[in-house]
Design a protein around this motif. Structure first.
Motif, short mmCIF file in Angstrom:
data_model
loop_
_atom_site.label_atom_id
_atom_site.label_comp_id
_atom_site.label_asym_id
_atom_site.label_seq_id
_atom_site.Cartn_x
_atom_site.Cartn_y
_atom_site.Cartn_z
N ARG A 109 0.83 -1.21 0.00
CA ARG A 109 0.00 0.00 0.00
C ARG A 109 0.86 1.26 0.00
NH1 ARG A 109 -4.79 -1.28 4.42
NH2 ARG A 109 -6.01 -2.63 3.06
N SER A 110 1.91 1.27 0.84
CA SER A 110 2.75 2.47 0.90
C SER A 110 3.59 2.61 -0.37
CB SER A 110 3.63 2.46 2.15
OG SER A 110 4.53 1.38 2.12
N GLN A 111 4.04 1.50 -0.96
CA GLN A 111 4.81 1.58 -2.20
C GLN A 111 3.97 2.06 -3.37
OE1 GLN A 111 6.37 -2.39 -2.65
NE2 GLN A 111 8.16 -1.99 -1.37
N LEU A 112 2.71 1.62 -3.43
CA LEU A 112 1.84 2.00 -4.54
C LEU A 112 1.30 3.41 -4.37
CD1 LEU A 112 -0.09 -1.35 -5.08
CD2 LEU A 112 1.67 -0.35 -6.55
N GLY A 113 1.12 3.86 -3.15
CA GLY A 113 0.64 5.21 -2.90
C GLY A 113 -0.86 5.35 -3.09
N ALA A 114 -1.33 6.53 -2.83
CA ALA A 114 -2.77 6.81 -2.85
C ALA A 114 -3.35 6.83 -4.26
CB ALA A 114 -3.04 8.15 -2.16
N SER A 115 -2.51 6.96 -5.27
CA SER A 115 -3.03 7.04 -6.64
C SER A 115 -3.45 5.68 -7.19
CB SER A 115 -1.98 7.66 -7.56
OG SER A 115 -0.84 6.82 -7.62
N HIS A 116 -3.11 4.60 -6.50
CA HIS A 116 -3.46 3.25 -6.96
C HIS A 116 -4.62 2.69 -6.14
CE1 HIS A 116 0.41 3.49 -8.97
NE2 HIS A 116 0.05 2.43 -9.66
N THR A 117 -5.24 1.66 -6.68
CA THR A 117 -6.28 0.93 -5.95
C THR A 117 -5.66 0.34 -4.70
OG1 THR A 117 -7.39 0.38 -8.02
CG2 THR A 117 -7.93 -0.97 -6.10
N ARG A 118 -6.39 0.42 -3.61
CA ARG A 118 -5.91 -0.08 -2.32
C ARG A 118 -5.80 -1.60 -2.34
NH1 ARG A 118 -8.86 0.95 3.43
NH2 ARG A 118 -7.99 -0.95 4.25
N VAL A 119 -4.61 -2.12 -2.02
CA VAL A 119 -4.37 -3.56 -1.98
C VAL A 119 -4.96 -4.11 -0.68
CG1 VAL A 119 -2.60 -5.35 -1.83
CG2 VAL A 119 -2.31 -3.43 -3.41
N THR A 120 -5.71 -5.23 -0.80
CA THR A 120 -6.30 -5.88 0.36
C THR A 120 -5.80 -7.32 0.47
OG1 THR A 120 -8.22 -6.78 -0.82
CG2 THR A 120 -8.41 -4.50 0.01
N VAL A 121 -6.17 -7.96 1.55
CA VAL A 121 -5.80 -9.37 1.73
C VAL A 121 -6.40 -10.22 0.62
CG1 VAL A 121 -6.08 -11.36 3.26
CG2 VAL A 121 -5.44 -9.15 4.22
N LEU A 122 -7.59 -9.87 0.14
CA LEU A 122 -8.20 -10.61 -0.97
C LEU A 122 -7.29 -10.61 -2.19
CD1 LEU A 122 -10.54 -12.09 -2.40
CD2 LEU A 122 -11.48 -9.83 -2.94
N HIS A 123 -6.68 -9.49 -2.49
CA HIS A 123 -5.80 -9.40 -3.67
C HIS A 123 -4.56 -10.27 -3.49
CE1 HIS A 123 -7.92 -5.31 -3.74
NE2 HIS A 123 -8.58 -6.15 -4.50
N LEU A 124 -4.05 -10.30 -2.28
CA LEU A 124 -2.90 -11.18 -2.00
C LEU A 124 -3.34 -12.64 -2.04
CD1 LEU A 124 -1.19 -9.11 0.83
CD2 LEU A 124 -0.58 -9.23 -1.58
N ALA A 125 -4.57 -12.93 -1.62
CA ALA A 125 -5.08 -14.30 -1.69
C ALA A 125 -5.21 -14.76 -3.14
CB ALA A 125 -6.42 -14.39 -0.98
N LEU A 126 -5.53 -13.85 -4.05
CA LEU A 126 -5.58 -14.19 -5.47
C LEU A 126 -4.21 -14.64 -5.97
CD1 LEU A 126 -7.84 -11.28 -6.75
CD2 LEU A 126 -8.36 -13.72 -6.99
N VAL A 127 -3.18 -13.91 -5.58
CA VAL A 127 -1.82 -14.28 -5.99
C VAL A 127 -1.44 -15.63 -5.39
CG1 VAL A 127 0.63 -13.64 -5.80
CG2 VAL A 127 -1.09 -11.88 -6.30
N ALA A 128 -1.73 -15.82 -4.11
CA ALA A 128 -1.41 -17.09 -3.44
C ALA A 128 -2.18 -18.25 -4.07
CB ALA A 128 -1.72 -16.99 -1.95
N ALA A 129 -3.45 -18.03 -4.38
CA ALA A 129 -4.26 -19.09 -5.00
C ALA A 129 -3.69 -19.45 -6.37
CB ALA A 129 -5.71 -18.65 -5.12
N ALA A 130 -3.28 -18.46 -7.15
CA ALA A 130 -2.72 -18.73 -8.47
C ALA A 130 -1.45 -19.57 -8.35
CB ALA A 130 -2.42 -17.42 -9.20
N GLN A 131 -0.59 -19.24 -7.39
CA GLN A 131 0.63 -20.02 -7.19
C GLN A 131 0.30 -21.45 -6.75
OE1 GLN A 131 3.04 -17.73 -4.47
NE2 GLN A 131 3.49 -16.17 -6.00
N ALA A 132 -0.65 -21.59 -5.85
CA ALA A 132 -1.03 -22.92 -5.37
C ALA A 132 -1.65 -23.75 -6.49
CB ALA A 132 -2.00 -22.80 -4.20
N LEU A 133 -2.48 -23.12 -7.32
CA LEU A 133 -3.12 -23.84 -8.41
C LEU A 133 -2.10 -24.30 -9.46
CD1 LEU A 133 -6.32 -21.65 -8.78
CD2 LEU A 133 -6.21 -24.01 -7.93
N ARG A 134 -1.05 -23.54 -9.67
CA ARG A 134 0.01 -23.97 -10.60
C ARG A 134 0.73 -25.20 -10.04
NH1 ARG A 134 -1.54 -23.22 -15.03
NH2 ARG A 134 -1.61 -21.15 -15.86
#
Length: 190
Positions: free
Chosen positions: A69-94
């Motif tokens: 969140r701090s790296q992306l700043g206020a101009s980007h969509t706020r990253v949530t745990v759901l978004h990180l879960a998407l990345v984790a799910a993609a890695q697990a599914l591979r």
């Protein structure tokens, strides 16, 4: 002291109306709610459901979210745990492709999908919708956060095309918004 000095009775908060609430009485089941009821009833009768619950220390996950969140700043969509879960799910599914599969009970076969198209369950006033993020394994967290937020907002406004609700190979739902610690989701066919 006079009557004006008496403490006023505590006001009880207005009752919260759950998403998609209806007045007491009998109401016809139509539209999204009817289709959801039909699909979910079929799901319980045709798909084996297994639930495993574990408690985890998510402090490092939350720290990673805060760093992003701090790296992306206020101009980007706020990253949530759901978004990180998407990345984790993609890695697990591979690593476990059989989980990225669908069953066709009539044809008696299982299709293991090449693409990782992950549906996100979105509660709307009209019922549950599951818009699909395509090729999740080929996108970064910021891009997934933007797409996920856009799909969820448009789902709540009923602005999705049928193609945005089709083709999912895996689904993530977030019960955290409702409280509680564990839940058993219903697997949406196929």
């Amino acid at each position: 002291t006079g009557p004006d000095d008496a403490p006023s009775p505590a006001r009880s908060p207005a009752p919260q109306r759950p998403l998609g609430w209806a007045e007491p009485g009998t109401h016809p089941l139509r539209g999204i709610r009817r289709r959801t009821a039909e699909v979910m009833a079929r799901a319980w009768s045709q798909i084996p459901h297994i639930t495993v619950n574990d408690d985890v220390d998510a402090s490092r996950l939350l720290a990673a979210r805060d760093t992003l969140r701090s790296q992306l700043g206020a101009s980007h969509t706020r990253v949530t745990v759901l978004h990180l879960a998407l990345v984790a799910a993609a890695q697990a599914l591979r690593h476990h492709p059989i989980v990225n599969a669908s069953l066709d009970a009539e044809a008696v076969n299982v299709t293991v999908h090449r693409q990782l198209n992950i549906g996100i369950a979105v509660a709307t006033p009209d019922g549950l919708l599951v818009p699909v993020l395509r090729d999740v394994d080929r996108k970064g967290v910021a891009e997934l956060a933007r797409e996920c937020t856009d799909l969820a907002e448009r789902a709540r406004r009923r602005r999705l095309s049928p193609s945005e609700l089709a083709g999912g190979t895996f689904t993530i739902t977030n019960y955290g918004a409702f409280g509680g610690t564990h839940a058993t989701p219903i697997i949406r066919p196929p």
